[in-house]
Scaffold this motif. Sequence first.
Motif, PDB file in Angstrom:
ATOM      1  N   ILE C  85     -37.826   2.932  -4.746  1.00 52.59           N
ATOM      2  CA  ILE C  85     -37.514   4.055  -5.565  1.00 52.59           C
ATOM      3  C   ILE C  85     -38.454   5.024  -5.703  1.00 52.59           C
ATOM      4  O   ILE C  85     -39.467   4.630  -6.533  1.00 52.59           O
ATOM      5  CB  ILE C  85     -37.289   3.238  -6.835  1.00 52.59           C
ATOM      6  N   THR C 110     -32.416   5.237  -3.824  1.00 51.79           N
ATOM      7  CA  THR C 110     -31.476   6.193  -4.419  1.00 51.79           C
ATOM      8  C   THR C 110     -31.278   7.444  -3.737  1.00 51.79           C
ATOM      9  O   THR C 110     -32.181   7.690  -3.272  1.00 51.79           O
ATOM     10  CB  THR C 110     -31.863   6.284  -5.795  1.00 51.79           C
ATOM     11  N   TYR C 140     -28.420   2.891  -3.402  1.00 50.15           N
ATOM     12  CA  TYR C 140     -28.308   2.510  -4.562  1.00 50.15           C
ATOM     13  C   TYR C 140     -27.750   3.405  -5.493  1.00 50.15           C
ATOM     14  O   TYR C 140     -28.415   4.509  -5.516  1.00 50.15           O
ATOM     15  CB  TYR C 140     -29.685   1.922  -4.959  1.00 50.15           C
ATOM     16  N   VAL C 146     -30.212   7.971 -11.954  1.00 48.73           N
ATOM     17  CA  VAL C 146     -30.473   9.149 -11.122  1.00 48.73           C
ATOM     18  C   VAL C 146     -29.869  10.339 -11.584  1.00 48.73           C
ATOM     19  O   VAL C 146     -30.142  11.513 -11.171  1.00 48.73           O
ATOM     20  CB  VAL C 146     -29.733   8.780  -9.796  1.00 48.73           C
TER      21      VAL C 146
END
Lengths: 313, 313, 313, 313
Positions: C85, C110, C140, C146
């Motif tokens: 991440i 992400t 993800y 996000v």
Amino acid sequence: MSHATTARFSGVIPPVATPLKLDGSIDHGSLERLVDHLVSAGVDGLFALGSTGETAYLTDAQRVSVSRTIVDAASGRVPVISGAIELTSVRTSEVARMLCATGVDAIVTTAPLYAINSVTEVAAHFRAVAAAIDVPLWAYDVPVRVHAKLGLDLLMQLATEGVLHGVKDSSGDDIAFRRLVAANAAAGRPLQLLTGHEVVVDAMALAGADGVVPGLANVDAAGYVRLWDATTRGDWETARAEQERLNQLFEIVFQPVGLSGDATGVGAFKAAMKAQGLIATATVANTVEAVDADAVERITAILRSLEMLPAAS
Amino acid sequence: MSHATTARFSGVIPPVATPLKLDGSIDHGSLERLVDHLVSAGVDGLFALGSTGETAYLTDAQRVSVSRTIVDAASGRVPVISGAIELTSVRTSEVARMLCATGVDAIVTTAPLYAINSVTEVAAHFRAVAAAIDVPLWAYDVPVRVHAKLGLDLLMQLATEGVLHGVKDSSGDDIAFRRLVAANAAAGRPLQLLTGHEVVVDAMALAGADGVVPGLANVDAAGYVRLWDATTRGDWETARAEQERLNQLFEIVFQPVGLSGDATGVGAFKAAMKAQGLIATATVANTVEAVDADAVERITAILRSLEMLPAAS
Amino acid sequence: MSHATTARFSGVIPPVATPLKLDGSIDHGSLERLVDHLVSAGVDGLFALGSTGETAYLTDAQRVSVSRTIVDAASGRVPVISGAIELTSVRTSEVARMLCATGVDAIVTTAPLYAINSVTEVAAHFRAVAAAIDVPLWAYDVPVRVHAKLGLDLLMQLATEGVLHGVKDSSGDDIAFRRLVAANAAAGRPLQLLTGHEVVVDAMALAGADGVVPGLANVDAAGYVRLWDATTRGDWETARAEQERLNQLFEIVFQPVGLSGDATGVGAFKAAMKAQGLIATATVANTVEAVDADAVERITAILRSLEMLPAAS
Amino acid sequence: MSHATTARFSGVIPPVATPLKLDGSIDHGSLERLVDHLVSAGVDGLFALGSTGETAYLTDAQRVSVSRTIVDAASGRVPVISGAIELTSVRTSEVARMLCATGVDAIVTTAPLYAINSVTEVAAHFRAVAAAIDVPLWAYDVPVRVHAKLGLDLLMQLATEGVLHGVKDSSGDDIAFRRLVAANAAAGRPLQLLTGHEVVVDAMALAGADGVVPGLANVDAAGYVRLWDATTRGDWETARAEQERLNQLFEIVFQPVGLSGDATGVGAFKAAMKAQGLIATATVANTVEAVDADAVERITAILRSLEMLPAAS
């Protein structure tokens, strides 16, 4: 669309609060006195049935009676623009025509509510409302309530078509507003552009606003008239000083604790207006929470410290 | 509040589309036939004047006439719940009473629109509307339009008070819905809980929904009746298979290109209903963009591939 | 991209919590015991360094050490997928390669953070990360962190290209998930689809999920194994009953009052794990607020009522 | 915290763009020339590694090298503040210390990314970072990227504690900024307050900003220096005229069509800087889409019309 009136709205155009009696009905007597007070203070026009006027909480019959009282009390001394805030164009047009019959000089409306519309559909909405009335139509850009921003291209397209004659900008987006000012100037100024943000009037005047719709003018109309006059003279230091004084006064809206946006803004204005003797009660619309006594005391203290209370208080 | 009716809404409760004539006026003939078609297909109730019914685009007079036609056409065979979608409680109550006069069995409304309210004020809104009518009140939770979610504590508090009798959940938040199901069960099931999401009915039935309000049932009511019946028998594999077939049909709403949410959903349903001969025209409400011919062709092709067109088509 | 491993992730894949010592450093001993406990309970894989693993609060060196401990403790019994991440692709690739060196079987990431990117740029991001590693890449989808949703077309395009091998869906959007399941099936199932929502596993299994990443499995792994087994047998009533029991347990996350999302979720899990003797301390990451003693007591009471505490407690 | 430096940042503080070579590596030669150009134009400080500096797309090693080049090229003529943009406090502190080692005079950071934190936790984050460094810490308020606004009470609390020394406001919320200016003045001005919005510098100066961080100053630093000088003299008409000229130049960012926010802003600045000969290539960071040739031509035309191109062009 040939419009019967050609009133222009610039300078200080307060969104008139709607005084209510303790039972929630319209207090027309207080409303007449308020209008007279505002006009006497030198405002340049009146905005009836805006968010500050609690229009969302009024029946159509109440809206018509409020608009009529304001128009009658203004008595031609200043023009009146009235808000037709409804879900979609058919309904908006219906309300707008009722308000036109009260003698207003212009109508202002938002993009549709509840609907999930494209920009094309929002444009069609404004066109439909404009076609339904015989006074100029304005757009009210208030994303915090409508949950969408009116874009630059949309506004300028509708201005060029003659559908829109002005914008009341309560978007809080000074950057977009500045760009709108520039695009409007480049197009020959088809729009009049008013800011709805009473705490940055000096700055928005410098940026090119044609006027302001200050809710706080219900409490201190004279202050906004002085402020705007200074900007028109190019006396920016005086404008700023007046703005900063008004912003101290604006702290009244932060005194209620734990209340909603609708309860704090209008509630604080009404509490202050009652303390000043401008209206009979500080009653807010049905289902809106009342400002409590502690907050009223703090609001009154702010007024007192700024010498905004009548001598006897 | 002693309610004249005690109708309960569970199973398949389609949000009835509002057929329009080419000039935009209500097509009551098509509406009567549609209601008869839905009831014949075995639905358990009817939801008048929801988002699928384009209620936001109708005048109050039109809303009343639509509600009356649906009630009359249903003729007591299934109960009718009608949507009173308005800005705030005074206005909502006014519309709700008009709709009650048409003979509906329940009213459903959202949190206030345009207003910036606290949870306390939203609760007061539902209490005020419930007090104004003599049929059960339901809450309609549709954040994509109202821009706020109805919280668990609020709903259960109002259920416990007897203010709310059910919730139509179009929040898209299956996690919150699951928790609401559990809280409602723990409280003795004061609420009936319907999901508005027609593509996950099998899953929401497993999660504990009491029924569904599927816009797509305007196009395939029988499919939803079969689906729901399977869930009530605990035949989840059959339910899933039926759901997956319906979801292939639901692809009709993705065929219009570049249109708004209001234009694609209702527009696709109406285009399909016209292709099926259920309604006379696919006209959508004023200022909503029409689905173009290419999209209609793709919609028709989907119907054909799923054998959803009459033999002659 | 020829991948050294071909591990598939389906069934129950807990996002492993990261046990911390009182001084905030990684408690590798507790982590090893936790991994062994989870594997012994029958889980099908492990998700290292997810949100539940507090990866956002760990340095790169800590991330590597956590990933290594999990891989080593799993010892090949179940596959491990590890979260990289980071802000953008260059940084993500850098971290992903460090994690690959610890022996993980897949990487999950992400869309970019902080960046304001187009869909085209998000696609380029996933392509760049996939090209930088020699194990399968997963996406993800966690919009609450996000602030953008991964769209259906994007995911299926990247699946078809071989860039993405699976999706962990924590979007809370079961409607979009259902449509993704259908599109993936139509494309020959290039993606494995896991739901991150532990309270609707029965429903999402019915909807077609390949597995679940349940944070709550840190507290009751055996329950999720039983739940998933029931879904694979088509025993939906048993699955639902197990889910409802787990949802009662999930109420632990609502016991802390006034804390943030990060503090309540992981904090409640860790408090419960400590009460169960799974980890040595309930310490949460630096700058995250600790759950207070009252909430810990309520959490313990829930565990007790569900017979989730060791005999001696 | 006794700080080794006491640099103050006011006036014009450009966020320095990060020139890249065609292969994506840092073009230190162009960066040195750019810094020298900016300092020669009279700017008052430099903001390294902001959004305009594409810091989100750089590795830590690249960040350090960029910061060092800027500090070295500035050579003490103006102070340098450097952005440490990371997920959470431990990681931010790590990067901040690396940047401090390059000789910067201050560090600026945002609230945590990816985390779901309370205001209490955001405060703890800033305190932790401030404690980790020996230069003043600033807050960067950029909700369009961080997805949360830094509140007035939080900022003033941290200012009073000595944790924060300034705020770079890119919130687009001029109303909150005005209130922050007033609160800061009432507290004895512990904070320096810079606006990040280059199109309203005249208005924000009138409102009380201490300076501006204008991305567009990479293209016309001299214009911003003239603009700011006019505001300090109280010559608001000149300031406004200069602002309006700069806003015509700012139209370059609207020339790319269909690109993301990151692609259009920095991409347009770099295209213009290349056309002016300030940098060698207009390459943007990895995975960001390039501005196409048509847009570059329109950007160049705007520069030409404003006489912003070198004589030979």
